[in-house]
Write an enzyme that holds these catalytic residues in place. Structure first.
Site, PDB file in Angstrom:
ATOM      1  N   HIS A 142       0.590  -1.184   0.077  1.00  0.00           N
ATOM      2  CA  HIS A 142      -0.018  -0.044   0.127  1.00  0.00           C
ATOM      3  C   HIS A 142       0.691   1.278   0.004  1.00  0.00           C
ATOM      4  CE1 HIS A 142       0.926   0.895   4.122  1.00  0.00           C
ATOM      5  NE2 HIS A 142       0.936  -0.279   4.505  1.00  0.00           N
ATOM      6  N   ASN A 183       3.337   5.663   8.774  1.00  0.00           N
ATOM      7  CA  ASN A 183       4.626   5.362   8.106  1.00  0.00           C
ATOM      8  C   ASN A 183       5.636   6.423   8.338  1.00  0.00           C
ATOM      9  OD1 ASN A 183       3.000   3.763   5.455  1.00  0.00           O
ATOM     10  ND2 ASN A 183       3.979   2.702   6.751  1.00  0.00           N
ATOM     11  N   GLN A 240       1.829  -0.268  12.628  1.00  0.00           N
ATOM     12  CA  GLN A 240       0.747  -0.267  12.333  1.00  0.00           C
ATOM     13  C   GLN A 240      -0.418  -1.276  12.523  1.00  0.00           C
ATOM     14  OE1 GLN A 240      -0.170   2.734   8.713  1.00  0.00           O
ATOM     15  NE2 GLN A 240       1.591   1.589   8.200  1.00  0.00           N
ATOM     16  N   ARG A 261      -6.147   1.362   3.996  1.00  0.00           N
ATOM     17  CA  ARG A 261      -4.717   1.834   2.983  1.00  0.00           C
ATOM     18  C   ARG A 261      -4.446   0.835   2.015  1.00  0.00           C
ATOM     19  NH1 ARG A 261      -3.257  -0.081   8.339  1.00  0.00           N
ATOM     20  NH2 ARG A 261      -1.745  -1.563   8.373  1.00  0.00           N
ATOM     21  N   GLU A 310      -2.181  -7.289   7.453  1.00  0.00           N
ATOM     22  CA  GLU A 310      -0.931  -7.164   7.878  1.00  0.00           C
ATOM     23  C   GLU A 310      -0.997  -8.241   9.237  1.00  0.00           C
ATOM     24  OE1 GLU A 310       2.107  -7.212   7.877  1.00  0.00           O
ATOM     25  OE2 GLU A 310       2.671  -5.050   7.475  1.00  0.00           O
TER      26      GLU A 310
END
Length: 179
Positions: free
Chosen positions: A7, A13, A19, A56, A77
C-alpha cells in the site's frame, strides 16, 4: 503473473509507528504514490484483484484496478498486538522472525504463515496463468516472498521488505517453496 503491491504511505509510516491491524488511511503522498503506480502498471491487464481489508490497501487497489476487488482477510498485515501505534516498537526486543515470539500479544509467525499459505495455495490453484494483483502490507509481502522463494541465503529478510507502493512480480511458473 502475480503482482504483489505494498500500500501507499500513511502518516503512521512517516512517524515510524507500528501499524499492524490498525486501519490507517493513505496520506496525500500515499494517494500520489498509488496514482503513479497505476500509471506504471496501466499496460497490465489484470484478471483479478485481491486486497487486504485495511483501507490503506483497499484505496491503493482501487487506484490501480478499476474492476471488482476481492477483499481477503488472509492478506491483512500481521497483528502487532500491543505494539500497534507505538514508535518505540523496535526497542522492545521483539524478534518478529522467531516462530515462538508472542510477547505484546503479537500474532505468532506460524499463524501468519498458515493464513498466507492458505491464500497462496488457493490463488495458485484457482487462477493459473492469470495476471493477479494483490495489494497488501510490508510484513505480508515479505513473508509471501519467503513462501515463494524461501529465506534469503544470508537470512536477512529486510531485502524482502517492499517500500510504500513498491511492487514485485512472481512468475506463473515458479514452484513455491512454502513455509
Amino acid at each position: 503473473m502475480i503482482y504483489i503491491v505494498r500500500h501507499g504511505q500513511t502518516n503512521w509510516n512517516l512517524l515510524g509507528k507500528c501499524q499492524g491491524w490498525v486501519d490507517i488511511e493513505l496520506n496525500e503522498t500515499g494517494i500520489k504514490q498509488a496514482e503513479e503506480l497505476a500509471q506504471k502498471l496501466a499496460h497490465v491487464k489484470f484478471d483479478i484483484c485481491f486486497a487486504s481489508p485495511l483501507q490503506r490497501a483497499i484505496k491503493t487497489a482501487q487506484t490501480i484496478y478499476k474492476g471488482k476487488i476481492f477483499v481477503d482477510d488472509r492478506i491483512i498485515e500481521r497483528d502487532n498486538g500491543e505494539l500497534s501505534g507505538r514508535t518505540d516498537w523496535r526497542e522492545q526486543g521483539v524478534d518478529f522472525n522467531d516462530p515462538n515470539e508472542n510477547r505484546f500479544n503479537i500474532e505468532t509467525l506460524p499463524v501468519l504463515q498458515r493464513r498466507l499459505s492458505s491464500f497462496w495455495n488457493e490463488i495458485l490453484t484457482q487462477y493459473p496463468h492469470k495476471n493477479i494483483l494483490v495489494v497488501t502490507h510490508a510484513g505480508t509481502a515479505m513473508w509471501s516472498q519467503v513462501y515463494f522463494y524461501g529465506f534469503p541465503k544470508d537470512n536477512d529478510l529486510s531485502q524482502y521488505k517492499l517500500k510504500n507502493c513498491e511492487f514485485l512480480t512472481i512468475d506463473d511458473n515458479i514452484k513455491p517453496i512454502g513455509f
